[in-house]
Design an enzyme around this catalytic site. Structure first.
Site: not given
Length: 420
Positions: A252, A148, A178
């Site tokens: 992230s 993402h 992911d």
């Protein structure tokens, strides 16, 4: 008269009071025995305990386990060495993509757009940027990050801690876990070491390194709160490490490390009502990240086993309707036409009870187990049809990419991300 007697009364009163005090203090001098009276609460308890001790048998004292004295000199007082080992390998990732935007808000209205036509509508380009983190995993320049973070990007820029910046090439992505792998072309790259994430234990100290909110590389500390977290609805395949080390937007793709500076996991997501860290963060384990890295580098995709069914969880009410005594197994809600399950004769409405001799309880757990099977492997499955057990043999296929849509035999169109 009162004034004449008053000076003589005070010595008499004081003498009487003093005599009373002496009599109570030294009764034995007068041959008196103190009155027993009623014992106080403490005396009563002591008396009863003494009586019970005389009557009850003697027991040895309980064998208590004594804890060793706390050694406050054993643990580190600083994690600077661990950060020095790992932090240089954690990079900032800036991804950008170009989007078309109408020059006027009214152009988004179909009524006004019809006067210009779909191709002649005036528009302008706008650059949309996002921020994340990544981890240099090898001397070859491979960088692990989240899908993402770079999804849909037209350009990806990687900034190292030592000030160097370069453009990155996308080697492959895996939306279902992911994860994504990038490659940069620089010399003398700092590389992080990977640990065996199966050895991670709840209570271990953990450090999260990333670039939260774009303020610059930041290190936060916590512990491992849980392992094997799933059923969170974040990814198709979930096996998260949970930590309370502060993870915020921009973290992230960053590193979760142990006190020795080795990679434990890739920071991925948080549970938050405010948008910031609330002590519940999730990281993809290092072992899973390593496996995805190897497959993306070798094949450009992650190869997973696939049965070609859509599974639905079974509860007691549904179990009764299918003629089952206990809610064990999963319902086959749909079968992909031409898929492994279809070729083996499985039908919508069958209840999948066993796969390769292992009982099926949880759809997600079963999906993960099947994904670990190499395509082309033959599996024995047991299903319940009309309340009766049925044996079938099928050949595991390769799971299609999530973007591919297939039609199931019950007539519904399903995304492959929810089809086993």
């Amino acid at each position: 008269m009162r004034r004449t007697l008053l000076p003589y009364l005070w010595p008499i009163i004081i003498g009487v009071l003093l005599a009373i005090v002496l009599i109570n203090a030294f009764p034995e001098r007068l041959g008196r025995v103190p009155s027993q009276g009623s014992p106080t609460a403490v005396e009563s308890g002591a008396t009863n305990a003494s009586a019970e001790t005389d009557e009850a048998p003697q027991r040895p004292a309980p064998d208590l386990r004594e804890a060793a004295p706390l050694n406050r000199h054993e643990g580190p007082v600083s994690y600077a060495e661990a950060v020095d080992r790992a932090a240089p390998a954690v990079v900032n990732i800036y991804s950008s993509r170009v989007i078309e935007r109408d020059t006027h808000p009214l152009m988004s209205d179909p009524f006004f757009r019809q006067f210009f036509g779909n191709n002649n509508a005036p528009s302008r380009q706008r650059m949309l940027s996002s921020l994340g983190s990544g981890v240099i995993i090898s001397n070859d320049g491979y960088v692990l990050t989240n899908h993402h973070v770079i999804n849909g990007a037209d350009e990806i820029q990687v900034a190292l801690r030592d000030g160097r910046e370069t453009l990155a090439q996308v080697i492959g992505t895996d939306p279902e876990s992911d994860m994504a792998v990038l490659k940069i072309d620089l010399d003398d790259l700092p590389v992080i070491e990977l640990t065996d994430s199966t050895q991670v234990a709840v209570g271990d100290v953990s450090l999260a390194i990333g670039n939260p909110f774009g303020v610059g590389q930041t290190v936060t500390m916590g512990i491992i709160s849980a392992t094997g977290r799933s059923h969170l609805g974040l990814n198709a395949y979930e096996d998260f490490i949970q930590t309370d080390a502060a993870i915020n937007p921009g973290n992230s793709g960053g590193a979760l490390i142990n006190p020795e500076g080795a990679l434990v996991g890739i920071n991925t997501a948080i549970f938050s009502r405010s948008g910031g860290s609330q002590g519940i963060g999730f990281a993809i384990p290092a072992n899973l990240a390593r496996n995805i890295l190897e497959q993306l580098v070798a094949h450009g995709r992650v190869i997973r086993g696939w049965l070609g069914i859509e599974a639905q969880e079974l509860n007691q009410e549904l179990a009764n309707s299918f003629g089952l005594k206990a809610p064990s197994g999963v319902i086959i809600a749909g079968v992909v036409s031409g898929g492994p399950a279809d070729q083996a004769g499985l039908q919508p409405g069958d209840v999948l009870l066993e796969v390769d001799g292992r009982a099926v309880i949880d759809p997600r757990r079963t999906m993960s187990d099947i994904a670990a099977v190499d395509p082309g492997t033959t599996l024995q499955v047991t299903v319940a049809r009309d309340g009766q057990p049925l044996q079938a043999e099928l050949v595991v296929g390769e799971r299609p990419t999530p973007s591919t849509q297939t039609n199931t035999q019950d007539g519904r169109q399903q995304q492959e991300s929810i089809v086993e």
